[in-house]
Structure formats: structure tokens, C-alpha cells
Design a protein around this motif. Structure first.
Motif, PDB file in Angstrom:
ATOM      1  N   ARG A 139      -5.795  11.420   5.534  1.00 32.02           N
ATOM      2  CA  ARG A 139      -4.760  10.427   5.204  1.00 32.02           C
ATOM      3  C   ARG A 139      -5.460   9.195   4.610  1.00 32.02           C
ATOM      4  O   ARG A 139      -6.353   8.621   5.238  1.00 32.02           O
ATOM      5  CB  ARG A 139      -3.978  10.047   6.455  1.00 32.02           C
ATOM      6  CG  ARG A 139      -2.924   8.977   6.283  1.00 32.02           C
ATOM      7  CD  ARG A 139      -1.750   9.466   5.445  1.00 32.02           C
ATOM      8  NE  ARG A 139      -1.101  10.651   5.974  1.00 32.02           N
ATOM      9  CZ  ARG A 139      -0.146  10.635   6.934  1.00 32.02           C
ATOM     10  NH1 ARG A 139       0.258   9.483   7.437  1.00 32.02           N
ATOM     11  NH2 ARG A 139       0.396  11.763   7.346  1.00 32.02           N
ATOM     12  N   VAL A 140      -5.051   8.833   3.401  1.00 37.01           N
ATOM     13  CA  VAL A 140      -5.665   7.706   2.716  1.00 37.01           C
ATOM     14  C   VAL A 140      -4.591   6.664   2.415  1.00 37.01           C
ATOM     15  O   VAL A 140      -3.417   6.996   2.193  1.00 37.01           O
ATOM     16  CB  VAL A 140      -6.365   8.154   1.413  1.00 37.01           C
ATOM     17  CG1 VAL A 140      -7.523   9.105   1.701  1.00 37.01           C
ATOM     18  CG2 VAL A 140      -5.393   8.817   0.451  1.00 37.01           C
ATOM     19  N   ARG A 141      -5.015   5.425   2.430  1.00 40.65           N
ATOM     20  CA  ARG A 141      -4.117   4.305   2.086  1.00 40.65           C
ATOM     21  C   ARG A 141      -4.649   3.693   0.795  1.00 40.65           C
ATOM     22  O   ARG A 141      -5.756   3.148   0.759  1.00 40.65           O
ATOM     23  CB  ARG A 141      -4.073   3.276   3.204  1.00 40.65           C
ATOM     24  CG  ARG A 141      -3.211   2.055   2.897  1.00 40.65           C
ATOM     25  CD  ARG A 141      -2.993   1.221   4.127  1.00 40.65           C
ATOM     26  NE  ARG A 141      -2.194   1.957   5.104  1.00 40.65           N
ATOM     27  CZ  ARG A 141      -1.932   1.514   6.339  1.00 40.65           C
ATOM     28  NH1 ARG A 141      -2.430   0.359   6.732  1.00 40.65           N
ATOM     29  NH2 ARG A 141      -1.202   2.232   7.168  1.00 40.65           N
ATOM     30  N   THR A 187     -13.412   7.970   9.103  1.00 40.18           N
ATOM     31  CA  THR A 187     -12.333   6.990   8.978  1.00 40.18           C
ATOM     32  C   THR A 187     -12.901   5.667   8.458  1.00 40.18           C
ATOM     33  O   THR A 187     -13.942   5.188   8.919  1.00 40.18           O
ATOM     34  CB  THR A 187     -11.656   6.775  10.336  1.00 40.18           C
ATOM     35  OG1 THR A 187     -11.161   8.039  10.813  1.00 40.18           O
ATOM     36  CG2 THR A 187     -10.506   5.797  10.227  1.00 40.18           C
ATOM     37  N   GLY A 188     -12.204   5.090   7.492  1.00 39.52           N
ATOM     38  CA  GLY A 188     -12.696   3.883   6.852  1.00 39.52           C
ATOM     39  C   GLY A 188     -13.536   4.150   5.624  1.00 39.52           C
ATOM     40  O   GLY A 188     -14.046   3.209   5.010  1.00 39.52           O
ATOM     41  N   ASP A 205       0.596   5.477   1.204  1.00 40.97           N
ATOM     42  CA  ASP A 205      -0.161   6.492   1.935  1.00 40.97           C
ATOM     43  C   ASP A 205      -0.053   7.833   1.215  1.00 40.97           C
ATOM     44  O   ASP A 205       1.026   8.213   0.726  1.00 40.97           O
ATOM     45  CB  ASP A 205       0.341   6.624   3.366  1.00 40.97           C
ATOM     46  CG  ASP A 205       0.014   5.403   4.205  1.00 40.97           C
ATOM     47  OD1 ASP A 205      -0.957   4.704   3.845  1.00 40.97           O
ATOM     48  OD2 ASP A 205       0.719   5.139   5.196  1.00 40.97           O
ATOM     49  N   THR A 252      -7.756   6.502   6.346  1.00 39.36           N
ATOM     50  CA  THR A 252      -7.199   5.979   7.605  1.00 39.36           C
ATOM     51  C   THR A 252      -7.202   7.007   8.716  1.00 39.36           C
ATOM     52  O   THR A 252      -7.182   6.640   9.899  1.00 39.36           O
ATOM     53  CB  THR A 252      -5.759   5.493   7.375  1.00 39.36           C
ATOM     54  OG1 THR A 252      -4.951   6.578   6.885  1.00 39.36           O
ATOM     55  CG2 THR A 252      -5.736   4.355   6.368  1.00 39.36           C
ATOM     56  N   ARG A 253      -7.244   8.316   8.358  1.00 35.91           N
ATOM     57  CA  ARG A 253      -7.216   9.333   9.406  1.00 35.91           C
ATOM     58  C   ARG A 253      -7.748  10.643   8.865  1.00 35.91           C
ATOM     59  O   ARG A 253      -7.527  10.983   7.703  1.00 35.91           O
ATOM     60  CB  ARG A 253      -5.790   9.521   9.926  1.00 35.91           C
ATOM     61  CG  ARG A 253      -5.675  10.428  11.167  1.00 35.91           C
ATOM     62  CD  ARG A 253      -4.232  10.556  11.621  1.00 35.91           C
ATOM     63  NE  ARG A 253      -3.423  11.257  10.599  1.00 35.91           N
ATOM     64  CZ  ARG A 253      -2.107  11.391  10.702  1.00 35.91           C
ATOM     65  NH1 ARG A 253      -1.454  10.852  11.736  1.00 35.91           N
ATOM     66  NH2 ARG A 253      -1.441  12.035   9.752  1.00 35.91           N
ATOM     67  N   TYR A 267       0.851  -1.187   0.000  1.00 33.34           N
ATOM     68  CA  TYR A 267       0.000   0.000   0.000  1.00 33.34           C
ATOM     69  C   TYR A 267       0.881   1.230   0.000  1.00 33.34           C
ATOM     70  O   TYR A 267       2.076   1.167   0.356  1.00 33.34           O
ATOM     71  CB  TYR A 267      -0.922   0.012   1.226  1.00 33.34           C
ATOM     72  CG  TYR A 267      -1.959  -1.091   1.231  1.00 33.34           C
ATOM     73  CD1 TYR A 267      -3.182  -0.916   0.607  1.00 33.34           C
ATOM     74  CD2 TYR A 267      -1.707  -2.297   1.880  1.00 33.34           C
ATOM     75  CE1 TYR A 267      -4.134  -1.935   0.614  1.00 33.34           C
ATOM     76  CE2 TYR A 267      -2.649  -3.313   1.885  1.00 33.34           C
ATOM     77  CZ  TYR A 267      -3.855  -3.121   1.253  1.00 33.34           C
ATOM     78  OH  TYR A 267      -4.784  -4.120   1.256  1.00 33.34           O
ATOM     79  N   GLU A 319      -8.866   3.344   1.211  1.00 37.49           N
ATOM     80  CA  GLU A 319      -9.790   3.824   2.240  1.00 37.49           C
ATOM     81  C   GLU A 319      -9.135   4.935   3.028  1.00 37.49           C
ATOM     82  O   GLU A 319      -7.905   5.142   2.962  1.00 37.49           O
ATOM     83  CB  GLU A 319     -10.192   2.683   3.172  1.00 37.49           C
ATOM     84  CG  GLU A 319      -9.038   2.083   3.922  1.00 37.49           C
ATOM     85  CD  GLU A 319      -9.451   0.932   4.819  1.00 37.49           C
ATOM     86  OE1 GLU A 319      -8.612   0.483   5.609  1.00 37.49           O
ATOM     87  OE2 GLU A 319     -10.615   0.506   4.723  1.00 37.49           O
TER      88      GLU A 319
END
Length: 314
Positions: free
Chosen positions: A83-85, A53-54, A39, A68-69, A37, A66
Motif C-alpha cells: 500500500r503506497v500513498r 514501510t516508509g 492511496d 505505508t503498508r 494524497y 512512500e
């Protein structure tokens, strides 16, 4: 003994199935942990209502990661950092842009990535930004929320105007207009037969007008034919007459030119002889007048007037 043997077989089968399931779960976990992955940070300058989140991250409608933060920017609280992964295979490039979108009618928000032309280089970490930053664009949802107050004001103004239009006075006027319209329609219905008669008469008048126009057209055609035929013949005759007059005038001119000397001699000598002749004619007329006067004086003798009456004795 046989019963105990059956229980041993069942227990062994159960333990085997459990071990196989456990191995499958461990293999799936290992496979998931082996996926790579990347970020990324997405900076929004608008409210991220509905995003949590999610939350989903899609690239042209395909899920690639998705959220993440979520946090506020430390230097500017008006900005939101998400923040996305993302899957490492996602084609995130320097011209990729992110914006918020609604997920169906649930009210949940998601991040939609777009752009990424083939010629653009990939978005990689730098010393200034260890986590690459994907620029964001204003979403339609944000525009709708920003214009929500204007929409509410416009709706209130429309409702106020509708209330003014549907006031009691206007409703009374509308009712009166409808009543008058009903009366007018009733009057028109009562005069339906007269309208039919008028329409019939108008139809007859139209037919007569058509006949008159036909006759006028025929007269115009006849006049046109007369003008084209008879007038042409008359013009030809007139032209011939003018040509004849022209010829006569030419002949007369030639005759005068040929006898110019004789005419001049007559003017010089003949006119001189006419003068004494006229004088003698005047003397003759004067003598005749004197003779007439004498005859008038002696008419009593010639006609037997004023004869002396004979003496008659009584």
C-alpha cells in the motif's frame, strides 16, 4: 529597579520568540495536513527483499510518495501487496507500471513507477477495487536473484575446470614447455648471426631476381615489338605472295581454258603417233645391243689381244 527591568525585557523577548516558533510549527503542520494524497495498491509476484514501510516511491526518478503498508495477499501468499500513498498530483494512469529497484549501494529497495502516456485515462477507484491497483513488472533485481543459483553453478563448474587445468600434471607439462621455449629462444639467440647472413643473402637474391625480372620484361617488350612490326610485315608479304599465286593460278586456268581444243587434239593424235615411234626406238636399241655384243666378241682382233707369239729358237 534597573536590574529587574532588564530581566522583564529578556523574559518578554524569550516568550515572544517561543510564540513565533510555535505559530510557525502549527502553520507547517496545517499546510502538511491540507496536502491531498491518494492511496494505491501494488501487487508484486516476487519477493520484495529490501523494501519496508516508509520506503520511497519514485515516478521516473522523482519522489512522489512512500510505502505505508506491506502484506501478503489473502488469496495467494505468493503475492505481496504494497500500500503506497502518493501525491494527488502524481500522473498515475491505467498504463502505469511499478517495479522494484535498488537505492544506491545501500541494499534498500524502492518502488519505481514508469509509463503513463498522455492519452491513457487516469487510474481511479472502482466498486471492485476501492483502492486502485497498479500492475507490477518483474525487476532486474528479481531476475538476478532468480538466476543466482545458475550463476553459482556456472561459477562452480568454471572453478572445477580451472582446478583440472591447473592440476599437478598440467603444471609440470607447462613448466616443461616453458623450459623448452627458453632453450629454443637461447638457440635462436646463438644463431642470430647466421640468421643475419641468411637474411642478407636473401636480400641479394631478391635484388638479382628483380634484375632478372627486369631483363625478362625488356625481352618480352622487344619480342612484343618484333611480333607487332616484323611479323606484320611478313604477313603482308605472304599475303602479297598468295595474291600473286592466286593471279598465276587464275591466268593458268584461263590459258588452259583457251587452249583446251588444242590440248584435246594433241591427246587424240599425238599420243597415237608416239606409240609406233617408241616401238621403232626399241628395235634400234636392240640392234645396237647386238652390234655391241659382236664388237665385244671380236675385241681381241681390234685391240691386238691374244696375238700368236713368234717362234724363237734356242
Amino acid at each position: 529597579m534597573e536590574t529587574r527591568a532588564h530581566h522583564v525585557l529578556i523574559g518578554a523577548f524569550t516568550i515572544g520568540v517561543f510564540l513565533i516558533a510555535l505559530g510557525f510549527v502549527l502553520w507547517m503542520s496545517k499546510t502538511g495536513s491540507d496536502r491531498s494524497y491518494s492511496d494505491y495498491d501494488i501487487v508484486f509476484t516476487e519477493a520484495v527483499t529490501g523494501l519496508s514501510t516508509g520506503g520511497l516511491v519514485q515516478y521516473n526518478g522523482i519522489k512522489v510518495g512512500e510505502v505505508t503498508r506491506l502484506s501478503l495477499a489473502p488469496d495467494d501468499p505468493r503475492k505481496v501487496i504494497a500500500r503506497v500513498r502518493l501525491d494527488a498530483s502524481a500522473p498515475v494512469r491505467q498504463d502505469t507500471r511499478a517495479k522494484l529497484a535498488l537505492q544506491g549501494v545501500t541494499g534498500l529497495a524502492l518502488i519505481q513507477l514508469s509509463g503513463g502516456t498522455p492519452g491513457s485515462p487516469p487510474l481511479l477507484p472502482t466498486s471492485e477495487h476501492p483502492v486502485p491497483v497498479i500492475p507490477s513488472e518483474e525487476s532486474a533485481l528479481s531476475k538476478l536473484l532468480a538466476s543466482g543459483s545458475d550463476i553459482v553453478l556456472s561459477a562452480n563448474d568454471v572453478l572445477w575446470r580451472m582446478n583440472q587445468i591447473l592440476s599437478d600434471d598440467n603444471v609440470k607439462h607447462i613448466s616443461t614447455m616453458l623450459e623448452h621455449a627458453d632453450q629454443l629462444s637461447g638457440a635462436l639467440a646463438n644463431q642470430r648471426q647466421d640468421f643475419g647472413t641468411a637474411i642478407h643473402q636473401l636480400t641479394e637474391a631478391t635484388g638479382e631476381l628483380k634484375k632478372t625480372l627486369t631483363a625478362v620484361t625488356a625481352t618480352a617488350n622487344s619480342t612484343n615489338a618484333l611480333m607487332q612490326n616484323d611479323v606484320r610485315a611478313m604477313l603482308k608479304s605472304t599475303q602479297k605472295a598468295l595474291d600473286s599465286v592466286d593471279k598465276v593460278a587464275t591466268s593458268a586456268g584461263a590459258l588452259v581454258e583457251d587452249n583446251r581444243a588444242a590440248i584435246g587434239s594433241f591427246s587424240n593424235q599425238g599420243l597415237r603417233q608416239i606409240g609406233p615411234t617408241v616401238a621403232e626406238l626399241r628395235e634400234t636399241l636392240r640392234s645396237l645391243k647386238q652390234l655391241s655384243d659382236k664388237l665385244g666378241a671380236s675385241d681381241s682382233l681390234l685391240l691386238g689381244r691374244d696375238q700368236p707369239k713368234e717362234f724363237q729358237s734356242k
